[in-house]
Write a protein that holds these residues in place. Structure first.
Motif, mmCIF file in Angstrom:
data_model
loop_
_atom_site.group_PDB
_atom_site.id
_atom_site.type_symbol
_atom_site.label_atom_id
_atom_site.label_comp_id
_atom_site.label_asym_id
_atom_site.label_seq_id
_atom_site.Cartn_x
_atom_site.Cartn_y
_atom_site.Cartn_z
ATOM 1 N N VAL A 74 7.246 -3.131 -9.852
ATOM 2 C CA VAL A 74 6.067 -2.836 -10.600
ATOM 3 C C VAL A 74 4.527 -3.285 -10.036
ATOM 4 C CG1 VAL A 74 4.957 -3.134 -13.020
ATOM 5 C CG2 VAL A 74 7.502 -2.689 -12.712
ATOM 6 N N ALA A 75 4.555 -4.444 -9.454
ATOM 7 C CA ALA A 75 3.506 -5.155 -8.950
ATOM 8 C C ALA A 75 3.129 -4.418 -7.806
ATOM 9 C CB ALA A 75 3.736 -6.628 -8.574
ATOM 10 N N ARG A 76 4.012 -3.896 -6.943
ATOM 11 C CA ARG A 76 3.498 -3.000 -5.744
ATOM 12 C C ARG A 76 3.078 -1.845 -6.033
ATOM 13 N NH1 ARG A 76 8.235 -5.487 -1.995
ATOM 14 N NH2 ARG A 76 6.989 -7.717 -1.230
ATOM 15 N N GLN A 77 3.880 -1.026 -7.050
ATOM 16 C CA GLN A 77 3.362 0.286 -7.273
ATOM 17 C C GLN A 77 1.954 0.242 -7.969
ATOM 18 O OE1 GLN A 77 6.509 1.221 -9.721
ATOM 19 N NE2 GLN A 77 7.780 1.915 -8.155
ATOM 20 N N THR A 78 1.667 -0.602 -8.820
ATOM 21 C CA THR A 78 0.376 -0.762 -9.517
ATOM 22 C C THR A 78 -0.693 -1.667 -8.904
ATOM 23 O OG1 THR A 78 1.210 -2.539 -10.979
ATOM 24 C CG2 THR A 78 1.290 -0.173 -11.714
ATOM 25 N N ALA A 79 -0.570 -2.270 -7.626
ATOM 26 C CA ALA A 79 -1.299 -3.024 -6.981
ATOM 27 C C ALA A 79 -1.981 -4.518 -8.104
ATOM 28 C CB ALA A 79 -2.640 -2.450 -6.427
ATOM 29 N N ASP A 135 0.928 -1.085 0.049
ATOM 30 C CA ASP A 135 0.032 -0.186 0.349
ATOM 31 C C ASP A 135 0.875 1.005 0.161
ATOM 32 O OD1 ASP A 135 -2.288 -1.417 0.048
ATOM 33 O OD2 ASP A 135 -2.533 -1.409 2.206
ATOM 34 N N MET A 136 1.963 1.164 0.899
ATOM 35 C CA MET A 136 2.596 2.372 0.766
ATOM 36 C C MET A 136 3.612 2.770 -0.598
ATOM 37 S SD MET A 136 4.555 1.739 4.522
ATOM 38 C CE MET A 136 5.849 2.778 4.301
ATOM 39 N N GLU A 137 3.919 1.697 -1.421
ATOM 40 C CA GLU A 137 4.696 1.885 -2.555
ATOM 41 C C GLU A 137 3.579 2.262 -3.831
ATOM 42 O OE1 GLU A 137 7.441 -0.851 -3.509
ATOM 43 O OE2 GLU A 137 8.045 -1.319 -1.268
ATOM 44 N N LYS A 138 2.194 1.905 -3.424
ATOM 45 C CA LYS A 138 1.292 2.042 -4.497
ATOM 46 C C LYS A 138 1.218 3.251 -5.036
ATOM 47 C CE LYS A 138 -3.571 1.317 -5.936
ATOM 48 N NZ LYS A 138 -4.979 0.806 -5.246
ATOM 49 N N GLU A 139 1.284 3.508 -6.470
ATOM 50 C CA GLU A 139 1.142 4.918 -6.967
ATOM 51 C C GLU A 139 -0.198 4.914 -7.491
ATOM 52 O OE1 GLU A 139 4.087 5.373 -9.861
ATOM 53 O OE2 GLU A 139 5.699 5.055 -8.633
ATOM 54 N N MET A 140 -0.790 6.219 -7.754
ATOM 55 C CA MET A 140 -1.992 6.547 -8.605
ATOM 56 C C MET A 140 -1.789 6.755 -9.877
ATOM 57 S SD MET A 140 -4.475 6.376 -6.461
ATOM 58 C CE MET A 140 -4.736 6.483 -4.542
ATOM 59 N N VAL A 141 -1.621 5.565 -10.883
ATOM 60 C CA VAL A 141 -1.559 5.614 -12.239
ATOM 61 C C VAL A 141 -2.731 5.376 -12.887
ATOM 62 C CG1 VAL A 141 0.866 4.941 -11.863
ATOM 63 C CG2 VAL A 141 -0.722 3.211 -12.000
ATOM 64 N N SER A 142 -2.871 5.551 -14.198
ATOM 65 C CA SER A 142 -3.969 5.540 -14.957
ATOM 66 C C SER A 142 -4.216 4.102 -15.485
ATOM 67 C CB SER A 142 -3.919 6.266 -16.385
ATOM 68 O OG SER A 142 -2.824 5.965 -16.980
ATOM 69 N N ALA A 143 -5.253 3.409 -15.853
ATOM 70 C CA ALA A 143 -5.427 2.116 -16.165
ATOM 71 C C ALA A 143 -4.410 1.820 -17.077
ATOM 72 C CB ALA A 143 -6.781 1.894 -16.468
ATOM 73 N N GLU A 144 -4.242 2.819 -18.267
ATOM 74 C CA GLU A 144 -3.593 2.503 -19.532
ATOM 75 C C GLU A 144 -2.169 2.399 -18.845
ATOM 76 O OE1 GLU A 144 -5.664 4.710 -18.961
ATOM 77 O OE2 GLU A 144 -7.268 4.115 -20.652
ATOM 78 N N GLU A 145 -1.577 3.140 -18.253
ATOM 79 C CA GLU A 145 -0.055 3.229 -17.700
ATOM 80 C C GLU A 145 0.177 1.951 -16.774
ATOM 81 O OE1 GLU A 145 3.820 4.267 -16.740
ATOM 82 O OE2 GLU A 145 2.420 4.662 -18.294
ATOM 83 N N ARG A 146 -0.804 1.603 -16.102
ATOM 84 C CA ARG A 146 -0.854 0.220 -15.437
ATOM 85 C C ARG A 146 -0.655 -0.850 -16.000
ATOM 86 N NH1 ARG A 146 -4.484 -3.357 -13.126
ATOM 87 N NH2 ARG A 146 -3.691 -4.102 -11.139
ATOM 88 N N VAL A 147 -1.419 -0.883 -17.325
ATOM 89 C CA VAL A 147 -1.258 -2.144 -18.046
ATOM 90 C C VAL A 147 0.252 -2.081 -18.803
ATOM 91 C CG1 VAL A 147 -2.081 -3.353 -20.053
ATOM 92 C CG2 VAL A 147 -3.740 -2.558 -18.482
ATOM 93 N N ALA A 148 0.434 -0.957 -19.198
ATOM 94 C CA ALA A 148 1.765 -0.565 -20.022
ATOM 95 C C ALA A 148 2.837 -1.166 -19.049
ATOM 96 C CB ALA A 148 2.068 0.834 -20.324
ATOM 97 N N ARG A 149 2.941 -0.693 -17.905
ATOM 98 C CA ARG A 149 3.995 -1.095 -16.957
ATOM 99 C C ARG A 149 4.055 -2.592 -16.833
ATOM 100 N NH1 ARG A 149 4.388 3.027 -11.940
ATOM 101 N NH2 ARG A 149 4.261 4.939 -12.925
ATOM 102 N N ALA A 163 -13.359 12.267 -2.377
ATOM 103 C CA ALA A 163 -12.324 11.796 -1.300
ATOM 104 C C ALA A 163 -11.984 10.504 -1.286
ATOM 105 C CB ALA A 163 -13.104 11.997 0.006
ATOM 106 N N LEU A 164 -13.078 9.439 -1.628
ATOM 107 C CA LEU A 164 -12.604 8.103 -1.730
ATOM 108 C C LEU A 164 -11.931 7.821 -3.125
ATOM 109 C CD1 LEU A 164 -15.833 6.688 -0.556
ATOM 110 C CD2 LEU A 164 -13.859 6.807 0.823
ATOM 111 N N ARG A 165 -12.267 8.406 -4.003
ATOM 112 C CA ARG A 165 -11.304 8.130 -5.343
ATOM 113 C C ARG A 165 -10.033 8.667 -5.178
ATOM 114 N NH1 ARG A 165 -16.648 8.810 -8.021
ATOM 115 N NH2 ARG A 165 -17.405 7.002 -8.811
ATOM 116 N N GLY A 166 -10.003 9.750 -4.253
ATOM 117 C CA GLY A 166 -8.421 10.361 -4.131
ATOM 118 C C GLY A 166 -7.676 9.422 -3.575
ATOM 119 N N ALA A 167 -8.348 8.667 -2.603
ATOM 120 C CA ALA A 167 -7.587 7.612 -1.731
ATOM 121 C C ALA A 167 -7.239 6.278 -2.440
ATOM 122 C CB ALA A 167 -8.207 7.398 -0.308
ATOM 123 N N PHE A 168 -8.307 6.118 -3.238
ATOM 124 C CA PHE A 168 -8.333 4.357 -3.775
ATOM 125 C C PHE A 168 -8.353 4.623 -5.193
ATOM 126 C CE2 PHE A 168 -10.215 4.174 0.551
ATOM 127 C CZ PHE A 168 -9.581 3.000 0.992
#
Length: 313
Positions: free
Chosen positions: A152-157, A3-17, A287-292
């Protein structure tokens, strides 16, 4: 840690990584499989040939992750209103099952070698030093690949990429056993060669345990397991931080792949207009989308305070 390493990335960037690190794994496995096989044949090491087969099995999990991510990356549609994220969880389960098969195969091979020694007194053949060097190279490369993949797995959950990272580490652990046996057999000879099957047996059992954890987690998520207590507490904390509402309750949460799905009820002043209560609900959603994550699916149900009780905070 995840959770600490997870970044807020777009779905497209998540798949690309995920795709980038998985294709890196494919090419690394091509080179390692060939190197181990040649070293095993030239160095007369059956353990190294088996280790080459283990590296070759990584191809199956790499492509399972690639297919899973391709399917999971599809947008929501009429048939899948919550998206396709569970394909990612299915891919993680496939990797876990494959990893279990590798662990059982390694352990069975080790037991067979030990049984031959116990029943017939035959020791494993003395390998050449080339098998030791190939094993050491594999340990370094596969541990590096594990670290790159798990980051990568932890950054993108990403469950599928995390499972594949553990498959890389299993290859490194397998090479530790192979290197120990090949090194002891090549340098010392004799009964020292028994270190190979003994270490391999221990590694096989560890891999089965890791595989079980991966498969169990995937099954829990496919069975709609809720989010963690810490995550649910964070949801309620964020809701309490929005002025104008009280009594957040009936919280239900889960994940579809990496996407958080949250359902929440709360109470507001019954004298509010629909516009005012909707504005409060919108602030909670934000608020929830900002966090999750911006792709979180949030469903809010607004209720009036009970007249007999009045406002409760």
């Amino acid at each position: 840690m995840a959770d600490m390493e997870k970044e807020m990335v777009s779905a497209e960037e998540r798949v690309a990584r995920a795709n980038r690190v998985t294709w890196l794994s494919v090419w690394v496995n091509v080179v390692l499989t060939a190197a181990k096989f040649v070293a095993g044949v030239v160095g007369h090491s059956a353990a190294m040939v088996a280790d080459a087969a283990h590296s070759a099995s990584d191809f199956a999990t790499d492509f399972a992750v690639l297919v899973g991510m391709r399917l999971a990356g599809k947008p929501q549609d009429g048939d899948h209103p919550y998206g396709h994220g569970k394909y990612e969880t299915v891919a993680a389960a496939v990797v876990g099952v494959a990893l279990c098969g590798v662990g059982v195969a390694i352990a069975a091979h080790a037991v067979g070698a030990l049984w031959v020694w116990l029943a017939r007194g035959e020791l494993p053949a003395r390998p050449g030093l080339i098998a030791l060097w190939a094993g050491l190279l594999s340990i370094v490369v596969k541990e590096w690949l594990y670290q790159a993949t798990v980051r990568v797995a932890r950054q993108t959950a990403n469950d599928a990429v995390l499972a594949n990272a553990w498959h890389h580490r299993s290859d490194a652990l397998s090479s530790v056993a192979t290197s120990a046996g090949a090194g002891a057999g090549a340098v010392l000879g004799g009964a020292w060669a028994l270190l190979d099957p003994l270490a391999a047996l221990a590694v096989g059992l560890v891999l089965v345990k890791i595989a079980w954890d991966i498969v169990r987690d995937a099954i829990d998520k496919l069975a709609e397991q809720g989010m963690t207590e810490a995550e649910n507490a964070r949801i309620l904390e964020l809701a309490h931080g929005v002025p104008g509402l009280s009594e957040p309750h009936h919280l239900r949460s889960r994940r579809v792949g990496s996407v958080a799905v949250i359902e929440l009820h709360f109470r507001v002043d019954p004298g509010m207009t629909v516009r005012e209560s909707h504005a409060i609900a919108s602030r909670v959603e934000a608020a929830l989308r900002g966090a999750f994550g911006a792709d979180a699916i949030v469903t809010i149900h607004v209720e009036p305070w009970k007249e007999a009780e009045g406002k409760q905070s």
